[in-house]
Design an enzyme around this catalytic site. Structure first.
Site, PDB file in Angstrom:
ATOM      1  CD  GLN B 208      -2.885  -1.351   0.149  1.00 29.72           C
ATOM      2  OE1 GLN B 208      -3.739  -0.482   0.104  1.00 29.72           O
ATOM      3  NE2 GLN B 208      -2.816  -2.336  -0.761  1.00 29.72           N
ATOM      4  NE  ARG B 228       0.823   3.518   3.617  1.00 32.90           N
ATOM      5  CZ  ARG B 228       1.377   4.432   4.436  1.00 32.90           C
ATOM      6  NH1 ARG B 228       1.135   4.380   5.735  1.00 32.90           N
ATOM      7  NH2 ARG B 228       2.180   5.361   3.969  1.00 32.90           N
ATOM      8  CB  ALA B 249     -11.422   0.474   3.326  1.00 35.09           C
ATOM      9  CG  HIS B 250      -7.336   0.319   0.314  1.00 31.17           C
ATOM     10  ND1 HIS B 250      -6.421  -0.542  -0.241  1.00 31.17           N
ATOM     11  CD2 HIS B 250      -8.544  -0.259   0.130  1.00 31.17           C
ATOM     12  CE1 HIS B 250      -7.054  -1.579  -0.729  1.00 31.17           C
ATOM     13  NE2 HIS B 250      -8.330  -1.439  -0.518  1.00 31.17           N
ATOM     14  CG  ASN B 251      -7.107   4.243  -2.536  1.00 28.29           C
ATOM     15  OD1 ASN B 251      -6.645   3.105  -2.434  1.00 28.29           O
ATOM     16  ND2 ASN B 251      -6.365   5.282  -2.802  1.00 28.29           N
TER      17      ASN B 251
END
Lengths: 351, 351, 351
Positions: B208, B228, B249-251
Site C-alpha cells: 500500500q 492508507r 478503508a483504503h482510498n
C-alpha cells in the site's frame, strides 16, 4: 502458582464428590495438572461433562476425572467429580490452572509516575506505564505494560489491567475489575452542536465534562471503548461483562450483571437494565430504555425502548445469494403487496 | 485554566442576554464553576434548555442560570442566559470547563525522537512517544503518551493526539484535529491479488503505497482505523467528525463536514459527499459514490451509489424473537408469495 | 532500498514482455520510480490495466509503461509490460516501491527484554517494547515500537509487527506474518458460567487456558482481536488474511487462505473452511461449521452451519427511509399475510 493437585484436593476445595461407577477404581491421590475437553484430555487432566451432545466423548475420555452430574456417572469410564452444576464447577476450577503472569508488587523503573499519584505498595505498575497526577491505585492492582492512567483516576483493589489499556482522566474503576488490552475508557463522547449558519464553525465540539464510573467485578474486553459522559457520568454496574470491540457511548447506563457480546454498539444515553444479555453485533440507538432480563439476539437493531423482559430480534435469515436477492427486492414491494391482497379480499367479499 | 466565572463574564464572552422573569432577581456577579443538566445542576452550575421534553426539569432546576431561548424565560425559576441557539451556546461554553490536561511544551525525556524530526518549541511530546525520521510537528501540537508517529508524517498546528495513537509513515494531518486513543491512521489497506494457480503464493499482498490526508478541524474517535491508500491517498475532508471503532478503508474519500457514528465500516474507494450523516454500525460497500447531504440510518447497508440527498435505510424492525422467527421464515418465501398473489389476481380477472 | 528501476529491470524481474504497439517507440532504459493509477501516473511511473472499465484512462495515460494483457496493447499509447495476469504482476511489483521503514537489527535501548527471552541477532525490537520471559523471536522479525510480547510467545522468522501490537502469553505466530497496530492476540475469550443462585457470585469467570496458534503468511489488520482458547487453542490457518477491527472469539478455527474483511465478528468455536471469503461486517454465531469456498456477502448474519460452497446473504436492500419504514412494518405482518393469501386461495378452490 502450584500447578499439580490430587483429585482429593480438587474434590475438597470445590465440594465435589469423588466416586466411580461400579468397576472403576478411583485413586484419590491421582495427580492432575490441567483442564481439557473430554476428547483431548490426557490422564493428568480433569475434564467436564455439561452438554448431553458430548455423551460419546464422555464414554471414551482418557481424562483422570470428569466433573459431571450424578445422573451421568454410569456413562463415565474414569473417576467422577460429582456436582449439581458441572459447568460452574469447571469455571471455578479453571482459576487453579491459569498461567496468567501475576504482577510483582512495585513500580517498574521505566514507568512514569506523577509525584501526586497514590499507589499502594502491593500494586504492580508495569514497564512504560504512565500514571498521572492525583491518580489513586489501590491494593493488589496490576497495571499492564504501556498502560496510561489519566489525572485523578481511581482504581479499586484487585483490579487487573492488561497491557496497553488507556484510562482518560477522571475515571473511577471498582474492585476486582479486569480490563483487556487496547480498551479505551473515558474518551470523549461524540457530541457536537451543528453550526452551519453563515460564519459558523461547522460541528462545534461539546466538551465532554462527565466521567465514567465502573462498578466492581466488571470485565471489559480488548479494544472496547467506553466514552465519558457529556455532563453526568457514563455508568457500568457491578458484575457487568463486556466482550471485545464493544462501543459504549456517553451517558449510557448498564445495569448490574448485564452481559454484552463482541462488536455491539450502544448509542448515547441508552439505559440498559440488569441481567440483560446482549448478543454480538447488536446496535442500540440512543435515549431509550431497556428493561431488566431482556435478551437481544445477534446483530439486531434496537430502535425503541423495551419495557418487558423477553427475547427480541431483527434482521432476516441467511439464504443462498440468488434466492436472497429475490426476497430483498420483494421486501421493497411489501406495502403494495399488502394492498393487492386487501383488494383481493375486498373483491371476494363483494362478489 | 480558570474554573470560576461570573454570570456577567459568561454573558459577555458568548453574547448572551442575562435576565430573569418578573420576580426573579438576577445577580450578575454570581459565580459558576461548571455545566450540568437541569435536574442535577447545583447553585454554582449553568444548565441549558434546548429540548421541550425537559420543560418540567426547567421549572424545578436549581441551576445558577439556564441558557435558553427567549420564549422559555417565563418557565425558568432562575437567571436566564438568552440565546437564539441554546444548544450551540452550551457547546461553546463547554470548552470553558473542560479539565482535559493541557500539555506543557517540551519533549518528555522518555520520548524517542529522531534527530531529523522537526518539532515546534510549543509542541508537547508525551512520555514514551516515538517520533520518527523527518516527521514535522507544528505549533501547539500535543502528542499523548505512548503515541507513535511514523516517518515523514506532518501534523498541523493545534492538533491534539490523546494517549496511545498510532500514525504510520507518510500521513498528513491538518490543524486543530483531535485524535482519540487507540486510533490507527495509515495502516495497510486490505489489498491482495489472488494467486491460487499451481505454484502460486495464495493471497499476494499489494503493498500500500499511498498515504492518508486528513483536513483541518477533524475529530477521530477511539480505536478507529483509517487505512492508507493503495496508490493514491485516502482523504478525510475538513470538519469531518468520526466516532469510535469506525473502519475507513483504503482510498475512501470523505467530504467536508460529514459525520460518521461508531462501529460504521466504509469499504475501499467509496466516496462520501459533504455534510452527510452516517449513523452507527452502517456498512458501505466499496467503489460507490454517495451524494452530499445524505443521511443513512443506523445499521443500514449501502450496496450501491446514492445520487440524491435524503435519508436511506435497510434492515427490519425489532420484534419479540418468536414472532420475528415467523417473519424471517416468510421473508425467504416472499418471491413465491408474490407469484401466488399474481395468480389470484389473474384468476379474478379471468373469472 | 533502491527506488529507481529501468523498464528492462522490471520486465526481467517479473518475467514481463516489454513492447509497444506500432508507432510507439519503447526505450528499455527508461527509469521508473513508482506505481500509480492510469489517470494519475507521471512519466516516471508504471501503471496497470486490469479492469476494462478503465479503457479510456488507458488510452490517455501518461505512464512510462503499463502492465496489461496482450489483447490491450493496441489501446496503450506508451510502453507495455505484457502479462497474463496484470493485477498479480502489479501486486508483485508493488513490493519494490514500498517505503515502509525496515527495522535495523538490534534491541532498542528503551525496550524491556526479559533475560530468558531468546531473540535472534537479526531481529529488530523497537523502542518501548516489552519482551517477556521465555519468548522466542526468530530471524528477521520486526517488533514495532511499543509492542508487548507476553511470556513464552513464539514468533516465526520474517514476521513483522507494526507499532503497538499486543500479544498475550503463550501465543504462537508463524513465519512471514504481518500484524498491524492495535491488534490484540490472545486476550481472554468471553467465557463465564452463570452463578445467580442465592449466594452466587454472578458471572463466574472461566479462566481461558488455551492459546492462539497463527500459521504462516497470515496478515492481521489494525485493532483486530483474536481471543485465546478456553481449553484448546484458537487456530488461524496458513495464508489467512484478516482486515481491521475483526473479532475472532475463543476456539474459532479459520482454514487456510480464507479472507475476512473489516468489522466482521466470529463467535466462539465456529469453524470456517479453507478459501472462504467473508465480506465486511458479517456476523457468524458460535459452534457452527462453514464449508470450504463459501462466500458471505457484507453484513450478513450466519446463524447455522453451511455445508456447501457458494454465496450466502441476509438482510434487506437499502431504500429511502419513508418507503423502508412501510416495508419494515409489513415485515412484522408477513405471517398473517401468508395466512390471508392461503385463505384467498382456498376460497378460490372452493368456489
Amino acid at each position: 502458582m502450584q500447578s499439580c493437585f490430587t483429585l482429593a484436593d480438587i474434590a475438597e476445595r470445590f465440594s465435589l464428590r469423588l466416586q466411580g461407577r461400579a468397576g472403576v477404581s478411583v485413586n484419590s491421590e491421582t495427580s492432575v495438572n490441567g483442564l481439557a475437553t473430554l476428547s483431548s484430555a490426557s490422564r493428568t487432566n480433569i475434564s467436564f461433562f455439561a452438554n448431553a451432545a458430548y455423551r460419546d466423548q464422555l464414554q471414551s475420555t482418557n481424562a483422570a476425572a470428569v466433573i459431571l452430574k450424578a445422573n451421568a456417572i454410569e456413562d463415565c469410564p474414569v473417576a467422577c467429580l460429582v456436582s449439581d452444576n458441572p459447568y460452574l464447577a469447571y469455571a471455578k476450577i479453571s482459576a487453579l490452572f491459569d498461567v496468567l503472569p501475576a504482577g510483582a508488587p512495585g513500580i517498574h523503573p521505566t514507568a512514569v509516575v506523577d509525584a501526586s499519584a497514590k499507589i499502594a505498595e502491593s500494586a504492580c505498575i508495569g514497564p512504560h506505564c504512565v500514571i498521572s497526577a492525583d491518580a489513586v491505585i489501590a491494593d493488589n492492582v496490576v497495571i499492564g505494560a504501556g498502560s496510561y492512567i489519566g489525572d485523578a483516576c481511581q482504581i479499586g483493589a484487585n483490579t487487573y489491567l492488561h497491557a496497553r489499556v488507556t484510562i482518560y482522566h477522571g475515571v473511577s474503576i471498582g474492585e476486582s475489575v479486569i480490563i483487556h488490552s487496547g480498551a479505551v475508557i473515558g474518551s470523549d463522547g461524540f457530541g457536537f452542536a451543528p453550526d452551519f449558519s453563515q460564519g459558523g464553525t461547522g460541528w462545534c465540539k461539546i466538551h465532554q465534562l462527565g466521567g465514567v464510573v465502573i462498578g466492581n467485578r466488571v470485565e471489559i474486553g480488548a479494544n472496547t471503548c467506553i466514552d465519558r459522559g457529556a455532563l453526568d457520568d457514563t455508568v457500568i454496574g457491578d458484575g457487568v461483562i463486556i466482550d471485545n470491540l464493544v462501543q459504549i457511548a456517553h451517558n449510557v447506563k448498564i445495569g448490574d450483571n448485564t452481559a454484552i457480546a463482541a462488536c455491539t454498539g450502544i448509542a448515547g444515553s441508552a439505559e440498559i437494565g440488569k441481567n440483560c444479555t446482549i448478543a454480538g453485533a447488536v446496535g442500540i440507538v440512543g435515549h431509550i430504555r431497556i428493561a431488566d432480563r431482556v435478551h437481544i439476539t445477534a446483530k439486531s437493531l434496537v430502535t425503541g425502548s423495551i419495557n418487558n423482559s423477553g427475547s427480541y430480534s431483527s434482521g432476516t435469515a441467511l439464504s443462498p445469494t440468488p434466492a436472497w436477492r429475490k426476497s430483498a427486492v420483494r421486501f421493497s414491494q411489501l406495502d403494495s403487496l399488502f394492498q393487492r391482497v386487501r383488494a383481493l379480499e375486498s373483491n371476494r367479499t363483494n362478489s
